[in-house]
Write a protein that holds these residues in place. Structure first.
Motif, PDB file in Angstrom:
ATOM      1  N   GLY A  53      53.075  52.961  86.391  1.00  0.00           N
ATOM      2  CA  GLY A  53      54.035  54.033  86.099  1.00  0.00           C
ATOM      3  C   GLY A  53      53.387  55.364  85.822  1.00  0.00           C
ATOM      4  N   LEU A  54      52.266  55.354  85.105  1.00  0.00           N
ATOM      5  CA  LEU A  54      51.599  56.610  84.775  1.00  0.00           C
ATOM      6  C   LEU A  54      51.028  57.258  86.037  1.00  0.00           C
ATOM      7  CD1 LEU A  54      51.101  58.411  82.364  1.00  0.00           C
ATOM      8  CD2 LEU A  54      48.910  57.252  82.009  1.00  0.00           C
ATOM      9  N   GLY A  55      50.517  56.436  86.951  1.00  0.00           N
ATOM     10  CA  GLY A  55      50.021  56.953  88.230  1.00  0.00           C
ATOM     11  C   GLY A  55      51.132  57.653  89.003  1.00  0.00           C
ATOM     12  N   CYS A  56      52.308  57.015  89.053  1.00  0.00           N
ATOM     13  CA  CYS A  56      53.461  57.618  89.743  1.00  0.00           C
ATOM     14  C   CYS A  56      53.878  58.914  89.050  1.00  0.00           C
ATOM     15  CB  CYS A  56      54.641  56.659  89.749  1.00  0.00           C
ATOM     16  SG  CYS A  56      54.363  55.126  90.640  1.00  0.00           S
ATOM     17  N   GLY A  57      53.912  58.884  87.730  1.00  0.00           N
ATOM     18  CA  GLY A  57      54.312  60.065  86.963  1.00  0.00           C
ATOM     19  C   GLY A  57      53.366  61.232  87.194  1.00  0.00           C
ATOM     20  N   ASN A  58      52.064  60.944  87.184  1.00  0.00           N
ATOM     21  CA  ASN A  58      51.077  62.000  87.397  1.00  0.00           C
ATOM     22  C   ASN A  58      51.105  62.534  88.820  1.00  0.00           C
ATOM     23  OD1 ASN A  58      49.950  62.307  84.809  1.00  0.00           O
ATOM     24  ND2 ASN A  58      48.698  60.489  85.083  1.00  0.00           N
TER      25      ASN A  58
END
Length: 116
Positions: A30-35
């Motif tokens: 999720g953090l990868g997608c958010g970034n």
């Protein structure tokens, strides 16, 4: 995914970050997608694209990443790539807040006080 390192040009670092975030996002991080969404939102290392940003934020938010939910809220709050909608923004901020994103809580409270 530190964006500024080993003295290479910043643009190069954003491209490296993009590759790294894409790999992470494809693995449902999720953090990868958010970034990745942040890069498209801000036009860092890629052409600014609010629709792309929203797509990645939605994936992040669906993976229970508060950053993604908050940042979709920001798109609706500012009317970036979507029609401005404070009610929808508030829903996303609420979810972000529930996931522990402090900015989401702050925006949610602000909109609540304005009667949305």
């Amino acid at each position: 995914g530190v964006l500024y390192h080993n003295g290479q040009g910043v643009k190069q670092d954003f491209l490296q970050a993009k590759t790294y975030y894409e790999k992470a996002c494809n693995l449902n991080n999720g953090l990868g997608c958010g970034n990745l969404g942040v890069l498209y939102h801000s036009g860092k290392g890629v052409r600014q694209d609010y629709q792309q940003a929203k797509t990645y934020y939605e994936k992040a938010c669906n993976l229970n990443e508060g950053l993604g939910c908050n940042n979709i809220g920001v798109l609706y709050y500012n009317g970036q790539g979507v029609r401005q909608n404070f009610q929808t923004a508030k829903e996303y901020f609420g979810k972000a807040c529930d996931l522990g994103n402090q900015k989401g809580c702050d925006y949610f409270r602000k909109l609540n006080e304005k009667g949305y």
